[in-house]
Design a protein around this motif. Sequence first.
Motif, PDB file in Angstrom:
ATOM      1  N   LEU A  25       1.592   5.864  20.864  1.00  0.00           N
ATOM      2  CA  LEU A  25       2.732   6.785  20.893  1.00  0.00           C
ATOM      3  C   LEU A  25       2.355   8.132  21.494  1.00  0.00           C
ATOM      4  CD1 LEU A  25       4.372   6.126  17.407  1.00  0.00           C
ATOM      5  CD2 LEU A  25       5.359   5.593  19.626  1.00  0.00           C
ATOM      6  N   LYS A  26       1.108   8.542  21.315  1.00  0.00           N
ATOM      7  CA  LYS A  26       0.660   9.819  21.853  1.00  0.00           C
ATOM      8  C   LYS A  26       0.462   9.771  23.364  1.00  0.00           C
ATOM      9  CE  LYS A  26      -1.720  11.663  17.779  1.00  0.00           C
ATOM     10  NZ  LYS A  26      -3.028  12.097  17.221  1.00  0.00           N
ATOM     11  N   MET A  28       4.017   8.073  10.833  1.00  0.00           N
ATOM     12  CA  MET A  28       3.484   7.741  12.148  1.00  0.00           C
ATOM     13  C   MET A  28       4.112   8.620  13.225  1.00  0.00           C
ATOM     14  SD  MET A  28       3.437   3.597  11.782  1.00  0.00           S
ATOM     15  CE  MET A  28       3.068   3.334  13.515  1.00  0.00           C
ATOM     16  N   LEU A  29       5.403   8.860  13.128  1.00  0.00           N
ATOM     17  CA  LEU A  29       6.075   9.721  14.110  1.00  0.00           C
ATOM     18  C   LEU A  29       5.555  11.150  14.013  1.00  0.00           C
ATOM     19  CD1 LEU A  29       9.786   8.471  13.892  1.00  0.00           C
ATOM     20  CD2 LEU A  29       7.991   7.771  15.484  1.00  0.00           C
ATOM     21  N   ARG A  30       5.301  11.633  12.800  1.00  0.00           N
ATOM     22  CA  ARG A  30       4.735  12.978  12.646  1.00  0.00           C
ATOM     23  C   ARG A  30       3.330  13.034  13.237  1.00  0.00           C
ATOM     24  NH1 ARG A  30       6.942  12.452   7.209  1.00  0.00           N
ATOM     25  NH2 ARG A  30       8.872  13.661   7.020  1.00  0.00           N
ATOM     26  N   ALA A  31       2.526  12.007  12.963  1.00  0.00           N
ATOM     27  CA  ALA A  31       1.153  11.986  13.477  1.00  0.00           C
ATOM     28  C   ALA A  31       1.132  11.945  15.004  1.00  0.00           C
ATOM     29  CB  ALA A  31       0.401  10.786  12.902  1.00  0.00           C
ATOM     30  N   LYS A  54       7.946  13.826  15.570  1.00  0.00           N
ATOM     31  CA  LYS A  54       8.781  14.317  14.475  1.00  0.00           C
ATOM     32  C   LYS A  54       8.094  15.545  13.889  1.00  0.00           C
ATOM     33  CE  LYS A  54      10.992  12.776  10.155  1.00  0.00           C
ATOM     34  NZ  LYS A  54      12.363  13.048  10.598  1.00  0.00           N
ATOM     35  N   ALA A  55       8.880  16.535  13.548  1.00  0.00           N
ATOM     36  CA  ALA A  55       8.316  17.782  13.024  1.00  0.00           C
ATOM     37  C   ALA A  55       7.634  17.549  11.685  1.00  0.00           C
ATOM     38  CB  ALA A  55       9.424  18.824  12.867  1.00  0.00           C
ATOM     39  N   LEU A  56       6.516  18.246  11.473  1.00  0.00           N
ATOM     40  CA  LEU A  56       5.804  18.159  10.205  1.00  0.00           C
ATOM     41  C   LEU A  56       6.610  18.847   9.109  1.00  0.00           C
ATOM     42  CD1 LEU A  56       2.169  19.056  11.372  1.00  0.00           C
ATOM     43  CD2 LEU A  56       3.146  16.783  11.007  1.00  0.00           C
ATOM     44  N   LEU A  78       8.008   1.338   4.103  1.00  0.00           N
ATOM     45  CA  LEU A  78       8.138   1.335   5.561  1.00  0.00           C
ATOM     46  C   LEU A  78       8.803   2.610   6.063  1.00  0.00           C
ATOM     47  CD1 LEU A  78       9.154  -2.367   6.317  1.00  0.00           C
ATOM     48  CD2 LEU A  78       7.069  -1.206   7.055  1.00  0.00           C
ATOM     49  N   ARG A  79       9.756   3.120   5.310  1.00  0.00           N
ATOM     50  CA  ARG A  79      10.412   4.372   5.713  1.00  0.00           C
ATOM     51  C   ARG A  79       9.405   5.509   5.719  1.00  0.00           C
ATOM     52  NH1 ARG A  79      13.043   8.481   2.898  1.00  0.00           N
ATOM     53  NH2 ARG A  79      12.801   7.379   0.916  1.00  0.00           N
ATOM     54  N   TRP A  80       8.585   5.586   4.672  1.00  0.00           N
ATOM     55  CA  TRP A  80       7.557   6.623   4.609  1.00  0.00           C
ATOM     56  C   TRP A  80       6.547   6.447   5.741  1.00  0.00           C
ATOM     57  CZ3 TRP A  80       5.416   9.448  -0.095  1.00  0.00           C
ATOM     58  CH2 TRP A  80       6.445   9.854  -0.957  1.00  0.00           C
ATOM     59  N   LEU A  81       6.107   5.207   5.956  1.00  0.00           N
ATOM     60  CA  LEU A  81       5.091   4.948   6.970  1.00  0.00           C
ATOM     61  C   LEU A  81       5.614   5.260   8.361  1.00  0.00           C
ATOM     62  CD1 LEU A  81       2.299   3.904   7.703  1.00  0.00           C
ATOM     63  CD2 LEU A  81       3.220   1.575   7.655  1.00  0.00           C
ATOM     64  N   HIS A  82       6.839   4.847   8.647  1.00  0.00           N
ATOM     65  CA  HIS A  82       7.427   5.093   9.963  1.00  0.00           C
ATOM     66  C   HIS A  82       7.504   6.585  10.250  1.00  0.00           C
ATOM     67  CE1 HIS A  82      11.195   4.960  12.696  1.00  0.00           C
ATOM     68  NE2 HIS A  82      10.103   4.827  13.430  1.00  0.00           N
ATOM     69  N   LYS A  83       7.997   7.364   9.303  1.00  0.00           N
ATOM     70  CA  LYS A  83       8.107   8.807   9.500  1.00  0.00           C
ATOM     71  C   LYS A  83       6.727   9.451   9.645  1.00  0.00           C
ATOM     72  CE  LYS A  83      12.537   9.537   7.153  1.00  0.00           C
ATOM     73  NZ  LYS A  83      13.221  10.232   6.031  1.00  0.00           N
TER      74      LYS A  83
END
Length: 326
Positions: free
Chosen positions: A235-236, A89-92, A96-98, A82-87
């Motif tokens: 989110l976009k 999604m925010l990058r996509a 959140k910066a790539l 979930l931590r990986w997925l959440h981050k």
Amino acid sequence: MQSLSWLVVVSTFLAAGVEWIEAFTIVLAVGVTKGWRSALAGAAGAAALLLAAVAVFGATLGSFPLGAARAVVGVFLLLFGLRWLHKAMLRAAGLKALHDEEATFAETRAQLGPADARGRLDWAGTATAFNGVLLEGLEVVFIVIALGGLHSVGAASVGAVAALGVVALAGVALRAPLTRVPENALKYVVGLALTSFGTFFAGEGVGVSWWHGDASILLLVAAYAAVSFLLVVLLKAPPLAEPRPGGLLRVPRAVALELWGLFVGEGALAAVAVAVVLAVGLFVDRLGHHALAGLLLALGVVFAVVVAVSESRRVSVQRGAGDRPT
């Protein structure tokens, strides 16, 4: 799980590959700046410690009863995914910066100071390489133990070793950070896979009867992917203008925001996910609807993701509002 051992191999390969790429960037920076003797010495020391960690963690997990081991591994794997997925999604969504390997490479070189071409062992460089490989490698160790320790440790090990070989060969050939690898997209895929495996294992640990056995992992991947893509689209979208609250609404609105920040702030993703697993376990224990419990667990995980991205969106909107002139 034998029928889906290929999924274990692919998931471990991708997850470990992302970590090895980040470790390679640090080792490369040390090698170029302080010499390959220091870089390889640090990497070798970390590798030895990681192998010992695999043996210790594997033996510890094997001492647990199977049901308890599934629950423990499942919960931690779920939180990790979930931590990986959440981050991701925010990058996509652009919130959140790539991740940039070129920037990491330059930053590491700057921290190491002037280049040293004398070939002697530089302790600062050795320590940097050691820390980089160890920290990234610990996540690989956890993934191998979690994905393979309960069902197919051989398949998970094959995936991790193959990823290391591919990254090492590519790095030696290019002698530059692996910036062309779509690392952020890989993290998104890995987040989906680890979240699905974590849901499945945690469900098994608390008594869930999955509808199609091991094949339910594929259904979970598909469902989580569909929901996460929809959330990224939302989110976009530009935020709706919020009306300014009147005098009578200011106090309850402030209280509501305070409570939201208290209970749904940082760490909410983990808190909600653990609460969902515990609630489903209690549901199975009291009512015994083992098949329905699987659906409730998956819906609960989706709810945890929605809570987390909603909070991230709220914080992003507040920051944007703070940057605008008043």
